[in-house]
Design an enzyme around this catalytic site. Structure first.
Site, PDB file in Angstrom:
ATOM      1  N   SER A   1       0.863  -1.187   0.000  1.00 21.96           N
ATOM      2  CA  SER A   1       0.000   0.000   0.000  1.00 21.96           C
ATOM      3  C   SER A   1       0.895   1.230   0.000  1.00 21.96           C
ATOM      4  O   SER A   1       2.048   1.184   0.443  1.00 21.96           O
ATOM      5  CB  SER A   1      -0.851   0.004   1.267  1.00 21.96           C
TER       6      SER A   1
ATOM      7  N   TYR B   1      -0.549  -0.878  10.387  1.00 25.56           N
ATOM      8  CA  TYR B   1      -0.884  -1.055   8.958  1.00 25.56           C
ATOM      9  C   TYR B   1       0.278  -0.565   8.103  1.00 25.56           C
ATOM     10  O   TYR B   1       0.747  -1.274   7.211  1.00 25.56           O
ATOM     11  CB  TYR B   1      -2.177  -0.304   8.620  1.00 25.56           C
TER      12      TYR B   1
HETATM   13  N1  LIG Z   1      -8.700  -0.441  -0.616  1.00 27.39           N
HETATM   14  C1  LIG Z   1      -7.619   0.316  -0.498  1.00 27.39           C
HETATM   15  O1  LIG Z   1      -7.698   1.561  -0.455  1.00 27.39           O
HETATM   16  C2  LIG Z   1      -6.257  -0.331  -0.464  1.00 27.39           C
HETATM   17  C3  LIG Z   1      -5.141   0.473  -0.723  1.00 27.39           C
HETATM   18  C4  LIG Z   1      -3.871  -0.107  -0.682  1.00 27.39           C
HETATM   19  C5  LIG Z   1      -3.735  -1.453  -0.399  1.00 27.39           C
HETATM   20  N2  LIG Z   1      -4.835  -2.205  -0.133  1.00 27.39           N
HETATM   21  C6  LIG Z   1      -4.619  -3.622   0.175  1.00 27.39           C
HETATM   22  O2  LIG Z   1      -5.302  -4.400  -0.790  1.00 27.39           O
HETATM   23  C7  LIG Z   1      -5.601  -5.685  -0.222  1.00 27.39           C
HETATM   24  C8  LIG Z   1      -7.049  -6.015  -0.485  1.00 27.39           C
HETATM   25  O3  LIG Z   1      -7.847  -5.105   0.267  1.00 27.39           O
HETATM   26  P1  LIG Z   1      -9.265  -4.567  -0.212  1.00 27.39           P
HETATM   27  O4  LIG Z   1      -9.189  -3.100  -0.246  1.00 27.39           O
HETATM   28  O5  LIG Z   1      -9.715  -5.317  -1.404  1.00 27.39           O
HETATM   29  O6  LIG Z   1     -10.129  -4.945   1.082  1.00 27.39           O
HETATM   30  P2  LIG Z   1     -11.368  -5.945   1.306  1.00 27.39           P
HETATM   31  O7  LIG Z   1     -12.415  -5.679   0.286  1.00 27.39           O
HETATM   32  O8  LIG Z   1     -11.727  -5.839   2.746  1.00 27.39           O
HETATM   33  O9  LIG Z   1     -10.746  -7.375   1.006  1.00 27.39           O
HETATM   34  C9  LIG Z   1      -9.874  -8.034   1.896  1.00 27.39           C
HETATM   35  C10 LIG Z   1      -9.814  -9.488   1.501  1.00 27.39           C
HETATM   36  O10 LIG Z   1      -8.885 -10.165   2.354  1.00 27.39           O
HETATM   37  C11 LIG Z   1      -9.495 -11.343   2.843  1.00 27.39           C
HETATM   38  N3  LIG Z   1      -8.907 -11.656   4.144  1.00 27.39           N
HETATM   39  C12 LIG Z   1      -8.789 -10.853   5.225  1.00 27.39           C
HETATM   40  N4  LIG Z   1      -8.198 -11.508   6.220  1.00 27.39           N
HETATM   41  C13 LIG Z   1      -7.923 -12.757   5.758  1.00 27.39           C
HETATM   42  C14 LIG Z   1      -7.324 -13.911   6.327  1.00 27.39           C
HETATM   43  N5  LIG Z   1      -6.859 -13.921   7.589  1.00 27.39           N
HETATM   44  N6  LIG Z   1      -7.220 -15.024   5.571  1.00 27.39           N
HETATM   45  C15 LIG Z   1      -7.680 -15.040   4.296  1.00 27.39           C
HETATM   46  N7  LIG Z   1      -8.261 -13.995   3.713  1.00 27.39           N
HETATM   47  C16 LIG Z   1      -8.380 -12.863   4.437  1.00 27.39           C
HETATM   48  C17 LIG Z   1     -10.987 -11.025   2.915  1.00 27.39           C
HETATM   49  O11 LIG Z   1     -11.772 -12.188   2.770  1.00 27.39           O
HETATM   50  P3  LIG Z   1     -12.491 -13.015   3.961  1.00 27.39           P
HETATM   51  O12 LIG Z   1     -13.033 -12.030   4.932  1.00 27.39           O
HETATM   52  O13 LIG Z   1     -13.547 -13.798   3.234  1.00 27.39           O
HETATM   53  O14 LIG Z   1     -11.419 -13.889   4.513  1.00 27.39           O
HETATM   54  C18 LIG Z   1     -11.148 -10.200   1.646  1.00 27.39           C
HETATM   55  O15 LIG Z   1     -11.341 -11.053   0.541  1.00 27.39           O
HETATM   56  C19 LIG Z   1      -5.229  -5.585   1.247  1.00 27.39           C
HETATM   57  O16 LIG Z   1      -3.967  -6.167   1.458  1.00 27.39           O
HETATM   58  C20 LIG Z   1      -5.171  -4.083   1.503  1.00 27.39           C
HETATM   59  O17 LIG Z   1      -4.337  -3.751   2.562  1.00 27.39           O
HETATM   60  C21 LIG Z   1      -6.096  -1.684  -0.166  1.00 27.39           C
END
Ligand SMILES: NC(=O)c1ccc[n+]([C@@H]2O[C@H](COP(=O)([O-])OP(=O)(O)OC[C@H]3O[C@@H](n4cnc5c(N)ncnc54)[C@H](OP(=O)(O)O)[C@@H]3O)[C@@H](O)[C@H]2O)c1
Length: 269
Positions: free
Chosen positions: A147, A160
């Site tokens: 990120s 984070y």
């Molecule tokens: N959205 C942003 O602004 C942003 C920016 C930079 C980076 N990111 C990164 O992008 C990645 C995806 O995030 P997102 O924004 O798409 O958020 P999200 O919609 O909340 O998705 C997170 C995903 O991770 C899974 N997950 C969480 N804990 C887990 C565990 N212990 N084991 C297996 N699966 C797990 C969740 O599925 P389940 O709950 O079904 O397990 C879900 O599919 C993350 O690493 C986040 O830090 C996001």
């Protein structure tokens, strides 16, 4: 169904963790359209099953397996199940991640450790599940979703930011170590992306907010181009880069003008 197939991805077996939501789900959708074979990993079985039906791909092209990525054995078992269905994993996208605010006045080590466990150990476990096979086959590509928060220590986001910074250096090392063995490593670092991890306020106020589909497309391009690190969008990269050069006193004064990242009520343990 009309698909935009891409020779790079054709029949490539890609495993995506955190595929039940947001960026991971968009990656699965994008990769299926590119002709890849996609294995989805997350904890929620019902959501994964639902996504597989909407992907409308042939049964030998998509599969799901449930695992909590903080559990190394469960992650390895999930990868084995997917490899039995789809063939050896050629690209592992370790995307699963969570956010919890770091509130110094109510510091809770267990909650903060959960961020490190998912965002760092979860990626280590995902790498561990595929790396021996990739080294044996002398090919493969490891990808971590970091990120923009991993470039600078954002206020109220200590663990984070730390977790995402760890991925950048972890993958920088891996890229060097794995180069002679034929295995690639890429770390991608998005700014804000419109997924359930961000709050409604962030959704309304953040400039340069990317859609999950835009982020997924960009991540796939970084993999195709074998980028070492891909920070995006460039506007957010520039701001963070300038912050990272600021002397600590100036940094402290300037950074407090940036709104703190808040937790959504969709955070799942
Ligand atoms: N959205 C942003 O602004 C942003 C920016 C930079 C980076 N990111 C990164 O992008 C990645 C995806 O995030 P997102 O924004 O798409 O958020 P999200 O919609 O909340 O998705 C997170 C995903 O991770 C899974 N997950 C969480 N804990 C887990 C565990 N212990 N084991 C297996 N699966 C797990 C969740 O599925 P389940 O709950 O079904 O397990 C879900 O599919 C993350 O690493 C986040 O830090 C996001």
């Amino acid at each position: 169904m009309m698909t935009a197939k891409n020779a790079f991805w054709h029949d490539k077996c890609v495993v995506v963790t955190g595929a039940s939501s947001g960026i991971g789900k968009a990656l699965a959708e994008h990769l299926v359209k590119q002709g890849a074979k996609v294995g989805l990993i997350a904890r929620r079985q019902n959501v994964l099953e639902q996504i597989i039906t909407t992907l409308a791909a042939p049964v030998d092209k998509v599969a799901w397996a449930c695992a909590d990525v903080t559990d190394p054995a469960a992650t390895a078992t999930a990868v084995q199940l997917l490899e039995k269905r789809l063939g050896p994993c050629e690209v592992m996208i370790a995307n699963a991640g969570i956010y919890h605010k770091t509130d110094v006045m109510k510091f809770d080590a267990a909650t903060q450790n959960a961020v490190i466990a998912t965002n760092v150990q979860g990626v280590v476990n995902s790498v561990g599940a595929v790396l021996p096979g990739m080294i044996q086959r002398k090919q493969g590509h490891l990808v971590a979703v970091s990120s923009m928060a991993g470039m600078i220590g954002l206020p109220a986001a200590g663990t984070y930011s730390a977790s995402k910074a760890a991925l950048v250096t972890f993958f920088q090392s891996l890229r060097v170590d794995l180069h002679p063995l034929g295995v690639k490593a890429t770390v991608v670092a998005p700014g804000y992306v419109d997924t359930p991890i961000i709050t409604d306020e962030e959704r309304e106020t953040v400039k340069d907010l990317l859609t999950a589909e835009q982020a997924a497309t960009r991540i796939c391009t970084a993999i195709e181009r074998n980028r070492a690190v891909d920070w995006f969008p460039w506007q957010a990269w520039l701001v963070c880069r300038l912050f990272s050069f600021a002397p600590s006193g100036l940094y402290r004064r300037l950074i407090t003008h940036i709104p703190e990242m808040e937790e959504t009520n969709t955070n799942r343990q």
